[in-house]
Design a protein around this motif. Structure first.
Motif, short mmCIF file in Angstrom:
data_model
loop_
_atom_site.label_atom_id
_atom_site.label_comp_id
_atom_site.label_asym_id
_atom_site.label_seq_id
_atom_site.Cartn_x
_atom_site.Cartn_y
_atom_site.Cartn_z
N ALA A 25 0.83 -1.22 0.00
CA ALA A 25 0.00 0.00 0.00
C ALA A 25 0.86 1.26 0.00
O ALA A 25 0.33 2.38 -0.03
CB ALA A 25 -0.94 0.00 1.21
N GLY A 26 2.18 1.09 0.07
CA GLY A 26 3.08 2.23 -0.02
C GLY A 26 3.55 2.81 1.31
O GLY A 26 4.18 3.86 1.34
N TYR A 27 3.27 2.13 2.41
CA TYR A 27 3.68 2.62 3.72
C TYR A 27 5.08 2.12 4.06
O TYR A 27 5.42 0.98 3.79
CB TYR A 27 2.68 2.19 4.80
N LYS A 28 5.86 2.99 4.68
CA LYS A 28 7.23 2.65 5.06
C LYS A 28 7.46 3.01 6.52
O LYS A 28 6.69 3.76 7.11
CB LYS A 28 8.23 3.43 4.19
N GLY A 29 8.54 2.50 7.07
CA GLY A 29 8.91 2.83 8.44
C GLY A 29 8.08 2.07 9.45
O GLY A 29 7.27 1.23 9.12
N LYS A 30 8.33 2.41 10.71
CA LYS A 30 7.61 1.75 11.80
C LYS A 30 6.35 2.53 12.14
O LYS A 30 6.31 3.74 12.02
CB LYS A 30 8.51 1.64 13.03
N ALA A 31 5.35 1.80 12.59
CA ALA A 31 4.09 2.42 12.99
C ALA A 31 3.37 1.52 13.96
O ALA A 31 3.65 0.32 14.03
CB ALA A 31 3.21 2.67 11.76
N GLY A 32 2.45 2.07 14.71
CA GLY A 32 1.64 1.30 15.65
C GLY A 32 0.35 0.86 14.98
O GLY A 32 -0.73 1.09 15.51
N ASP A 33 0.47 0.24 13.82
CA ASP A 33 -0.70 -0.12 13.01
C ASP A 33 -1.06 -1.60 13.07
O ASP A 33 -1.63 -2.15 12.14
CB ASP A 33 -0.47 0.29 11.55
N CYS A 34 -0.77 -2.25 14.18
CA CYS A 34 -1.01 -3.69 14.29
C CYS A 34 -2.48 -4.05 14.10
O CYS A 34 -2.79 -5.13 13.60
CB CYS A 34 -0.49 -4.24 15.61
N VAL A 35 -3.39 -3.16 14.46
CA VAL A 35 -4.82 -3.43 14.29
C VAL A 35 -5.15 -3.50 12.80
O VAL A 35 -5.80 -4.44 12.34
CB VAL A 35 -5.68 -2.35 14.99
N VAL A 36 -4.66 -2.54 12.03
CA VAL A 36 -4.91 -2.51 10.59
C VAL A 36 -4.31 -3.76 9.94
O VAL A 36 -4.99 -4.45 9.17
CB VAL A 36 -4.31 -1.24 9.93
N ARG A 37 -3.06 -4.05 10.26
CA ARG A 37 -2.39 -5.22 9.68
C ARG A 37 -3.14 -6.51 9.99
O ARG A 37 -3.39 -7.34 9.12
CB ARG A 37 -0.95 -5.32 10.17
N SER A 38 -3.52 -6.68 11.25
CA SER A 38 -4.19 -7.92 11.67
C SER A 38 -5.54 -8.09 10.97
O SER A 38 -5.85 -9.19 10.49
CB SER A 38 -4.39 -7.92 13.19
N ILE A 39 -6.32 -7.04 10.90
CA ILE A 39 -7.63 -7.14 10.25
C ILE A 39 -7.46 -7.41 8.75
O ILE A 39 -8.19 -8.21 8.17
CB ILE A 39 -8.49 -5.89 10.51
N ALA A 40 -6.47 -6.78 8.13
CA ALA A 40 -6.21 -7.02 6.71
C ALA A 40 -5.81 -8.48 6.47
O ALA A 40 -6.25 -9.10 5.50
CB ALA A 40 -5.13 -6.07 6.20
#
Length: 162
Positions: A25-40
């Motif tokens: 999706a074009g995102y780089k670096g670290k992020a606190g996006d574990c919810v988005v990743r898990s649901i995807a």
């Protein structure tokens, strides 16, 4: 003896590195996006769709909820990159047909760990301290091994209702 057993225990979960489509999706670096990743990962929906949905849900919660929590949130926190509050996650996953099963209760202590033999089979979205991850039939799907060698406590998990 129990101390050493805990210290050297392993999660017995295989690890499959999976970012849920984040890099695509074009995102780089670290992020606190574990919810988005898990649901995807569990829904096979595009990362960007989940991200956009949760951004709107975070914003809606912050602007329409009359709770003290909602009033304390800042506009910059609407981005799922900096986390998504469990109230928002609950509402979103229930809408997608997922059911919550708690595994830890106040004053009880940790009964279930991020280990294959302590979790039910199937596809689960697992809630741990400050992290959400996916376990599919004994395989951990995440960007790193978050099991803490089988010692990480599981607060509960989401499972798809058939």
């Amino acid at each position: 003896m129990n101390f050493f057993k805990r210290l050297f225990s392993s999660s017995n979960l295989e690890l499959e590195i999976n970012d849920g489509g984040r890099a695509a999706a074009g995102y780089k670096g670290k992020a606190g996006d574990c919810v988005v990743r898990s649901i995807a990962i569990v829904t096979n929906l595009p990362y960007q769709k989940i991200y956009d949905d949760l951004y709107k849900a975070n914003e809606e919660f912050r602007t329409t909820s009359r709770t003290k929590l909602a009033r304390s949130l800042k506009q910059k926190n609407d981005s799922p990159r900096s986390g998504t509050h469990r109230v928002v996650v609950k509402k979103y996953l229930e809408k997608l047909g997922w059911q919550w099963t708690p595994t830890m209760f106040i004053g009880q202590g940790c009964k279930v760990h991020l280990k294959k033999d302590e979790l039910p089979s199937g596809t689960l979205i697992v809630s741990c301290s400050k992290h959400i991850t996916v376990v599919k039939d004994g395989v951990l799907h995440d960007t790193y091994d978050c099991s803490r060698r089988g010692t990480r406590c599981v607060y509960g998990y989401w499972k798809k209702i058939n």
